[in-house]
Motif scaffolding. Structure first.
Motif, mmCIF file in Angstrom:
data_model
loop_
_atom_site.group_PDB
_atom_site.id
_atom_site.type_symbol
_atom_site.label_atom_id
_atom_site.label_comp_id
_atom_site.label_asym_id
_atom_site.label_seq_id
_atom_site.Cartn_x
_atom_site.Cartn_y
_atom_site.Cartn_z
ATOM 1 N N ASP A 50 -1.227 -44.971 119.193
ATOM 2 C CA ASP A 50 -0.465 -45.244 118.166
ATOM 3 C C ASP A 50 -0.455 -46.782 117.767
ATOM 4 O OD1 ASP A 50 0.402 -42.900 116.967
ATOM 5 O OD2 ASP A 50 2.091 -42.758 118.370
ATOM 6 N N THR A 79 -0.929 -40.377 116.714
ATOM 7 C CA THR A 79 -0.021 -39.018 116.851
ATOM 8 C C THR A 79 0.646 -38.512 115.685
ATOM 9 O OG1 THR A 79 1.915 -40.118 117.739
ATOM 10 C CG2 THR A 79 0.237 -39.497 119.313
ATOM 11 N N HIS A 80 0.924 -39.645 114.889
ATOM 12 C CA HIS A 80 1.237 -39.158 113.353
ATOM 13 C C HIS A 80 1.240 -40.531 112.492
ATOM 14 C CE1 HIS A 80 4.917 -40.630 115.858
ATOM 15 N NE2 HIS A 80 5.787 -40.990 114.671
ATOM 16 N N THR A 107 -4.323 -36.047 109.991
ATOM 17 C CA THR A 107 -4.399 -37.549 110.325
ATOM 18 C C THR A 107 -5.489 -38.184 109.464
ATOM 19 O OG1 THR A 107 -3.830 -37.142 112.628
ATOM 20 C CG2 THR A 107 -4.867 -39.157 112.026
#
Length: 135
Positions: A50, A79-80, A107
């Motif tokens: 991240d 991851t997000h 993503t």
């Protein structure tokens, strides 16, 4: 926050932000602020986990560079895509042009929406799905 050793191979490179009054523009976080969490895994391959909010990009990039000690990361694992976790990912991608960006199909859709369709070349995108592994 300063760089912290989590294990022999994992370093915390996140950044504290004490200037933010509201998290997600609604939850008061003062006087403590928030932490933007990010980690570097140092192994046969180097992975950054991240990024951080754009408002903390400079400190985060400095932390990452310090941990890398002149090396280049192989991967940025996304991851997000909430801005407090992805706001600086293009800054890292520009600094390390050989680094692959790892994420799921959504993503990469969101990266194109947030940063433009030409933000990343297809050869830099490493799409993973459920139960996939990355050595």
């Amino acid at each position: 926050m300063t760089i912290q050793t989590v294990t022999d191979a994992i370093r915390y490179v996140g950044v504290d932000d004490n200037t933010l009054a509201l998290f997600e523009n609604q939850y008061p976080v003062q006087p403590m602020g928030v932490s933007y969490n990010s980690y570097v895994i140092l192994d046969e391959k180097i992975a950054v986990m991240d990024s951080v909010d754009a408002r903390a990009a400079e400190e985060w990039l400095s932390n990452v560079a310090q941990v890398l000690e002149g090396r280049s990361p192989d991967y940025l694992v996304v991851t997000h895509m909430e801005p407090d976790h992805s706001g600086s990912l293009m800054r890292l991608a520009q600094k390390y042009p050989e680094m692959k960006i790892v994420g799921n199909a959504k993503t990469f859709t969101l990266i194109k929406q947030f940063f433009g369709t030409g933000a990343l070349s297809e050869d830099r995108m490493l799409e993973v799905g459920e139960r996939d592994t990355l050595s």
